[in-house]
Motif scaffolding. Structure first.
Motif, PDB file in Angstrom:
ATOM      1  N   ALA A 139       0.830  -1.208   0.000  1.00  0.00           N
ATOM      2  CA  ALA A 139       0.000   0.000   0.000  1.00  0.00           C
ATOM      3  C   ALA A 139       0.863   1.257   0.000  1.00  0.00           C
ATOM      4  CB  ALA A 139      -0.938  -0.001   1.201  1.00  0.00           C
ATOM      5  N   ARG A 140       2.010   1.189   0.676  1.00  0.00           N
ATOM      6  CA  ARG A 140       2.870   2.372   0.745  1.00  0.00           C
ATOM      7  C   ARG A 140       4.014   2.335  -0.270  1.00  0.00           C
ATOM      8  NH1 ARG A 140       4.382  -0.575   5.313  1.00  0.00           N
ATOM      9  NH2 ARG A 140       6.603  -1.026   5.396  1.00  0.00           N
ATOM     10  N   ASN A 141       4.313   1.140  -0.799  1.00  0.00           N
ATOM     11  CA  ASN A 141       5.412   0.996  -1.744  1.00  0.00           C
ATOM     12  C   ASN A 141       5.057  -0.097  -2.760  1.00  0.00           C
ATOM     13  OD1 ASN A 141       7.769   0.589  -3.148  1.00  0.00           O
ATOM     14  ND2 ASN A 141       9.038   0.178  -1.341  1.00  0.00           N
ATOM     15  N   PRO A 142       4.514   0.272  -3.905  1.00  0.00           N
ATOM     16  CA  PRO A 142       4.080  -0.739  -4.874  1.00  0.00           C
ATOM     17  C   PRO A 142       5.217  -1.460  -5.606  1.00  0.00           C
ATOM     18  CG  PRO A 142       3.661   1.462  -5.714  1.00  0.00           C
ATOM     19  CD  PRO A 142       4.159   1.625  -4.314  1.00  0.00           C
ATOM     20  N   ASP A 143       6.433  -1.008  -5.436  1.00  0.00           N
ATOM     21  CA  ASP A 143       7.570  -1.619  -6.128  1.00  0.00           C
ATOM     22  C   ASP A 143       8.729  -1.838  -5.154  1.00  0.00           C
ATOM     23  OD1 ASP A 143       9.169  -2.646  -8.114  1.00  0.00           O
ATOM     24  OD2 ASP A 143       9.541  -0.728  -9.106  1.00  0.00           O
ATOM     25  N   PRO A 144       8.529  -2.705  -4.153  1.00  0.00           N
ATOM     26  CA  PRO A 144       9.571  -2.887  -3.143  1.00  0.00           C
ATOM     27  C   PRO A 144      10.717  -3.767  -3.644  1.00  0.00           C
ATOM     28  CG  PRO A 144       7.789  -4.408  -2.720  1.00  0.00           C
ATOM     29  CD  PRO A 144       7.364  -3.541  -3.886  1.00  0.00           C
ATOM     30  N   THR A 145      11.858  -3.580  -3.025  1.00  0.00           N
ATOM     31  CA  THR A 145      12.997  -4.469  -3.253  1.00  0.00           C
ATOM     32  C   THR A 145      12.859  -5.660  -2.300  1.00  0.00           C
ATOM     33  OG1 THR A 145      14.356  -3.431  -1.551  1.00  0.00           O
ATOM     34  CG2 THR A 145      14.476  -2.488  -3.796  1.00  0.00           C
ATOM     35  N   ALA A 146      13.672  -6.674  -2.529  1.00  0.00           N
ATOM     36  CA  ALA A 146      13.673  -7.827  -1.627  1.00  0.00           C
ATOM     37  C   ALA A 146      14.060  -7.401  -0.212  1.00  0.00           C
ATOM     38  CB  ALA A 146      14.617  -8.908  -2.143  1.00  0.00           C
ATOM     39  N   ASP A 147      15.001  -6.465  -0.098  1.00  0.00           N
ATOM     40  CA  ASP A 147      15.391  -5.981   1.229  1.00  0.00           C
ATOM     41  C   ASP A 147      14.224  -5.289   1.924  1.00  0.00           C
ATOM     42  OD1 ASP A 147      17.967  -6.978   1.067  1.00  0.00           O
ATOM     43  OD2 ASP A 147      18.861  -5.062   0.458  1.00  0.00           O
ATOM     44  N   GLU A 148      13.455  -4.511   1.178  1.00  0.00           N
ATOM     45  CA  GLU A 148      12.294  -3.828   1.763  1.00  0.00           C
ATOM     46  C   GLU A 148      11.228  -4.827   2.178  1.00  0.00           C
ATOM     47  OE1 GLU A 148      12.597   0.488  -0.481  1.00  0.00           O
ATOM     48  OE2 GLU A 148      11.785  -1.236  -1.605  1.00  0.00           O
ATOM     49  N   VAL A 149      11.042  -5.887   1.413  1.00  0.00           N
ATOM     50  CA  VAL A 149      10.105  -6.946   1.805  1.00  0.00           C
ATOM     51  C   VAL A 149      10.588  -7.614   3.081  1.00  0.00           C
ATOM     52  CG1 VAL A 149       9.130  -9.195   1.177  1.00  0.00           C
ATOM     53  CG2 VAL A 149       9.243  -7.352  -0.528  1.00  0.00           C
ATOM     54  N   ASN A 150      11.865  -7.943   3.134  1.00  0.00           N
ATOM     55  CA  ASN A 150      12.415  -8.561   4.349  1.00  0.00           C
ATOM     56  C   ASN A 150      12.206  -7.683   5.570  1.00  0.00           C
ATOM     57  OD1 ASN A 150      13.497 -11.159   3.651  1.00  0.00           O
ATOM     58  ND2 ASN A 150      15.031 -10.090   2.429  1.00  0.00           N
ATOM     59  N   LEU A 162       6.996 -10.200  -3.794  1.00  0.00           N
ATOM     60  CA  LEU A 162       7.515  -9.491  -4.968  1.00  0.00           C
ATOM     61  C   LEU A 162       6.671  -9.798  -6.204  1.00  0.00           C
ATOM     62  CD1 LEU A 162      11.335  -9.987  -4.354  1.00  0.00           C
ATOM     63  CD2 LEU A 162      10.040  -7.836  -4.164  1.00  0.00           C
ATOM     64  N   GLU A 163       6.206 -11.034  -6.337  1.00  0.00           N
ATOM     65  CA  GLU A 163       5.347 -11.409  -7.458  1.00  0.00           C
ATOM     66  C   GLU A 163       3.996 -10.694  -7.371  1.00  0.00           C
ATOM     67  OE1 GLU A 163       3.633 -13.144 -10.839  1.00  0.00           O
ATOM     68  OE2 GLU A 163       5.700 -12.752 -10.267  1.00  0.00           O
ATOM     69  N   ALA A 164       3.429 -10.611  -6.186  1.00  0.00           N
ATOM     70  CA  ALA A 164       2.161  -9.893  -6.013  1.00  0.00           C
ATOM     71  C   ALA A 164       2.319  -8.423  -6.391  1.00  0.00           C
ATOM     72  CB  ALA A 164       1.666 -10.023  -4.573  1.00  0.00           C
ATOM     73  N   ALA A 165       3.440  -7.837  -6.012  1.00  0.00           N
ATOM     74  CA  ALA A 165       3.707  -6.438  -6.368  1.00  0.00           C
ATOM     75  C   ALA A 165       3.785  -6.288  -7.881  1.00  0.00           C
ATOM     76  CB  ALA A 165       5.001  -5.963  -5.709  1.00  0.00           C
ATOM     77  N   ARG A 166       4.479  -7.216  -8.559  1.00  0.00           N
ATOM     78  CA  ARG A 166       4.583  -7.167 -10.018  1.00  0.00           C
ATOM     79  C   ARG A 166       3.214  -7.282 -10.673  1.00  0.00           C
ATOM     80  NH1 ARG A 166       3.893 -10.009 -14.085  1.00  0.00           N
ATOM     81  NH2 ARG A 166       3.555 -11.932 -12.946  1.00  0.00           N
ATOM     82  N   ARG A 167       2.393  -8.214 -10.176  1.00  0.00           N
ATOM     83  CA  ARG A 167       1.043  -8.391 -10.725  1.00  0.00           C
ATOM     84  C   ARG A 167       0.221  -7.118 -10.574  1.00  0.00           C
ATOM     85  NH1 ARG A 167      -0.510 -14.459  -8.448  1.00  0.00           N
ATOM     86  NH2 ARG A 167       1.165 -15.544  -9.557  1.00  0.00           N
ATOM     87  N   ARG A 168       0.315  -6.482  -9.446  1.00  0.00           N
ATOM     88  CA  ARG A 168      -0.441  -5.237  -9.228  1.00  0.00           C
ATOM     89  C   ARG A 168       0.040  -4.127 -10.150  1.00  0.00           C
ATOM     90  NH1 ARG A 168      -1.608  -4.902  -2.689  1.00  0.00           N
ATOM     91  NH2 ARG A 168      -2.890  -6.775  -2.683  1.00  0.00           N
ATOM     92  N   ARG A 169       1.348  -4.014 -10.294  1.00  0.00           N
ATOM     93  CA  ARG A 169       1.884  -2.986 -11.201  1.00  0.00           C
ATOM     94  C   ARG A 169       1.460  -3.260 -12.639  1.00  0.00           C
ATOM     95  NH1 ARG A 169       6.413  -4.200  -8.313  1.00  0.00           N
ATOM     96  NH2 ARG A 169       7.421  -5.113 -10.155  1.00  0.00           N
ATOM     97  N   ASP A 170       1.525  -4.532 -13.059  1.00  0.00           N
ATOM     98  CA  ASP A 170       1.119  -4.896 -14.418  1.00  0.00           C
ATOM     99  C   ASP A 170      -0.356  -4.575 -14.650  1.00  0.00           C
ATOM    100  OD1 ASP A 170       3.687  -5.793 -14.878  1.00  0.00           O
ATOM    101  OD2 ASP A 170       3.157  -7.925 -14.916  1.00  0.00           O
ATOM    102  N   ARG A 171      -1.194  -4.905 -13.683  1.00  0.00           N
ATOM    103  CA  ARG A 171      -2.635  -4.634 -13.811  1.00  0.00           C
ATOM    104  C   ARG A 171      -2.889  -3.129 -13.846  1.00  0.00           C
ATOM    105  NH1 ARG A 171      -4.450  -7.582 -10.045  1.00  0.00           N
ATOM    106  NH2 ARG A 171      -4.754  -6.007  -8.458  1.00  0.00           N
ATOM    107  N   ALA A 172      -2.168  -2.374 -13.022  1.00  0.00           N
ATOM    108  CA  ALA A 172      -2.327  -0.918 -13.015  1.00  0.00           C
ATOM    109  C   ALA A 172      -1.884  -0.333 -14.345  1.00  0.00           C
ATOM    110  CB  ALA A 172      -1.546  -0.288 -11.865  1.00  0.00           C
TER     111      ALA A 172
END
Length: 168
Positions: free
Chosen positions: A117-128, A149-159
């Protein structure tokens, strides 16, 4: 012990329940509202299995006194799916085999929702970092991070697809 009526919006629905001073949000969700997604793990706020969103922020619901959240909005894992259709994070967890016993899964998913919700394109470090308050004893975390990370990609692709269609 005096009881207090607590009015909250849970998963977009107005709810009211009675709370004693020692009633936690976790107990209210499970015992009074019948929402079993958030799990009681350590009961000390250290494992994250009871994570929900309180006014959009992830909290360990075992430590939140229910009487203090009157008027708040609470989101639980049950509120993410649209009927039988899982949301992006839930589906990515299934697709990426990011669950084993499943005990930590609701808390992990809610922490991921707050991050995305606050970062639609996080890095692996940010997810950790976002899931650092959630303990998993089964998966070794790699599938969980990959699923987020995959969920973030799917959301960005859909957007991006929605944006392209809107400009046509």
């Amino acid at each position: 012990m005096p009881l207090r009526i607590v009015n909250v919006k849970v998963n977009g629905v107005d709810q009211a329940f009675m709370a004693k001073p020692d009633t936690t949000l976790l107990l209210a969700l499970r015992e009074q509202l019948g929402l079993m997604g958030a799990k009681r793990g350590c009961a000390q706020g250290a494992c994250g299995s009871c994570t929900v969103l309180l006014d959009g922020a992830p909290v360990v619901s075992c430590l939140v006194p229910a009487a203090t959240i009157d008027g708040a909005a609470v989101a639980t894992v049950e509120g993410l799916a649209d009927g039988q259709e899982l949301n992006d994070v839930q589906q990515a967890f299934v697709d990426g085999f990011a669950t084993q016993c499943g005990f930590c899964t609701p808390g992990m998913i809610m922490s991921a929702e707050a991050l995305l919700a606050r970062n639609p394109d996080p890095t692996a470090d940010e997810v950790n970092e976002a899931i650092s308050g959630n303990v998993c004893r089964c998966t070794g975390y790699a599938p969980i991070v990959s699923a987020i990370l995959e969920a973030a990609r799917r959301r960005r692709d859909r957007a991006g697809t929605a944006e392209q269609e809107a400009t046509r």
